[in-house]
Design a protein around this motif. Sequence first.
Motif, PDB file in Angstrom:
ATOM      1  N   LEU A  25       0.812  -1.207   0.000  1.00 25.57           N
ATOM      2  CA  LEU A  25       0.000   0.000   0.000  1.00 25.57           C
ATOM      3  C   LEU A  25       0.854   1.270   0.000  1.00 25.57           C
ATOM      4  N   ALA A  26       1.918   1.289   0.788  1.00 22.27           N
ATOM      5  CA  ALA A  26       2.760   2.490   0.877  1.00 22.27           C
ATOM      6  C   ALA A  26       3.425   2.787  -0.472  1.00 22.27           C
ATOM      7  N   GLU A  27       3.981   1.771  -1.113  1.00 17.55           N
ATOM      8  CA  GLU A  27       4.627   1.984  -2.408  1.00 17.55           C
ATOM      9  C   GLU A  27       3.624   2.447  -3.454  1.00 17.55           C
ATOM     10  N   LYS A  28       2.422   1.892  -3.399  1.00 15.81           N
ATOM     11  CA  LYS A  28       1.380   2.270  -4.349  1.00 15.81           C
ATOM     12  C   LYS A  28       0.987   3.735  -4.186  1.00 15.81           C
ATOM     13  N   ILE A  29       0.828   4.158  -2.938  1.00 15.96           N
ATOM     14  CA  ILE A  29       0.450   5.556  -2.676  1.00 15.96           C
ATOM     15  C   ILE A  29       1.551   6.505  -3.115  1.00 15.96           C
ATOM     16  N   ILE A  30       2.802   6.155  -2.846  1.00 13.89           N
ATOM     17  CA  ILE A  30       3.930   7.003  -3.250  1.00 13.89           C
ATOM     18  C   ILE A  30       3.999   7.110  -4.772  1.00 13.89           C
ATOM     19  N   ALA A  31       3.794   5.999  -5.481  1.00 15.94           N
ATOM     20  CA  ALA A  31       3.836   6.022  -6.946  1.00 15.94           C
ATOM     21  C   ALA A  31       2.713   6.898  -7.505  1.00 15.94           C
ATOM     22  N   GLU A  32       1.504   6.784  -6.943  1.00 15.74           N
ATOM     23  CA  GLU A  32       0.383   7.614  -7.412  1.00 15.74           C
ATOM     24  C   GLU A  32       0.643   9.090  -7.149  1.00 15.74           C
ATOM     25  N   ASP A  33       1.243   9.395  -6.002  1.00 15.19           N
ATOM     26  CA  ASP A  33       1.541  10.780  -5.654  1.00 15.19           C
ATOM     27  C   ASP A  33       2.571  11.368  -6.612  1.00 15.19           C
ATOM     28  N   GLU A  34       3.593  10.583  -6.962  1.00 17.23           N
ATOM     29  CA  GLU A  34       4.603  11.066  -7.905  1.00 17.23           C
ATOM     30  C   GLU A  34       3.994  11.313  -9.284  1.00 17.23           C
ATOM     31  N   GLU A  35       3.100  10.438  -9.715  1.00 23.82           N
ATOM     32  CA  GLU A  35       2.437  10.645 -11.008  1.00 23.82           C
ATOM     33  C   GLU A  35       1.608  11.922 -10.999  1.00 23.82           C
ATOM     34  N   ARG A  36       0.890  12.147  -9.903  1.00 23.94           N
ATOM     35  CA  ARG A  36       0.061  13.351  -9.797  1.00 23.94           C
ATOM     36  C   ARG A  36       0.930  14.605  -9.788  1.00 23.94           C
ATOM     37  N   ARG A  37       2.030  14.548  -9.095  1.00 25.88           N
ATOM     38  CA  ARG A  37       2.938  15.713  -9.066  1.00 25.88           C
ATOM     39  C   ARG A  37       3.537  15.970 -10.434  1.00 25.88           C
ATOM     40  N   ALA A  38       3.881  14.902 -11.166  1.00 25.04           N
ATOM     41  CA  ALA A  38       4.449  15.071 -12.504  1.00 25.04           C
ATOM     42  C   ALA A  38       3.437  15.744 -13.426  1.00 25.04           C
ATOM     43  N   GLN A  39       2.171  15.406 -13.286  1.00 25.28           N
ATOM     44  CA  GLN A  39       1.145  16.038 -14.109  1.00 25.28           C
ATOM     45  C   GLN A  39       0.940  17.492 -13.717  1.00 25.28           C
ATOM     46  N   GLU A  40       0.974  17.778 -12.413  1.00 23.06           N
ATOM     47  CA  GLU A  40       0.749  19.145 -11.948  1.00 23.06           C
ATOM     48  C   GLU A  40       1.915  20.069 -12.293  1.00 23.06           C
ATOM     49  N   LEU A  41       3.125  19.543 -12.332  1.00 23.78           N
ATOM     50  CA  LEU A  41       4.304  20.370 -12.559  1.00 23.78           C
ATOM     51  C   LEU A  41       4.681  20.485 -14.029  1.00 23.78           C
ATOM     52  N   ASP A  42       3.799  20.144 -14.912  1.00 22.06           N
ATOM     53  CA  ASP A  42       4.062  20.298 -16.333  1.00 22.06           C
ATOM     54  C   ASP A  42       4.233  21.785 -16.625  1.00 22.06           C
ATOM     55  N   VAL A  43       5.334  22.156 -17.280  1.00 21.13           N
ATOM     56  CA  VAL A  43       5.670  23.566 -17.509  1.00 21.13           C
ATOM     57  C   VAL A  43       4.598  24.274 -18.324  1.00 21.13           C
TER      58      VAL A  43
END
Length: 158
Positions: free
Chosen positions: A71-89
């Motif tokens: 569960l922890a790894e899954k949540i971290i991976a989802e959070d990184e994906e969401r951040r990558a989408q939000e930080l698109d220049v």
Amino acid sequence: MDSSLAAASEARKARLLALKRKKDGIQDDAPAEPIIKNRNFDPESRTLKKRAIIPDDVEMEDTVERDVAGLAEKIIAEDEERRAQELDVFNIAPKRPNWDLKREMDKKLAKLQRRTQEAIHTLIRQRLAAQKGDADDIAGAMRAQEKAQNEDEDEDDD
């Protein structure tokens, strides 16, 4: 009156005791012995029962650790994906690169424009006064400039 209350109380106690015996499965003619349930006591050895120790090599089927394992790894991976989408220049950058600079500078530029116009008017007045030689009379300075322009036009015509 006290005797009737006492009699009613005794009758009630007898009924409750009869209901309790009926619930426990004891018949009325049997002696009223409490039933001993040996949950933590071993009557043969007359000692306390010890909890069963589970060996380390035996795996439990359902554990919280097993449920939460990935569960922890899954949540971290989802959070990184969401951040990558939000930080698109392209999502962050404004459509016009300097819109915020213009917005901040508008008030300051308005003051500067007014002061610049006042300075230009002052310089024009000084030049006109210098041409005529009379610094106090602005109307006279303007007439002098008009005369100078008219003379220049007359000379150009010749």
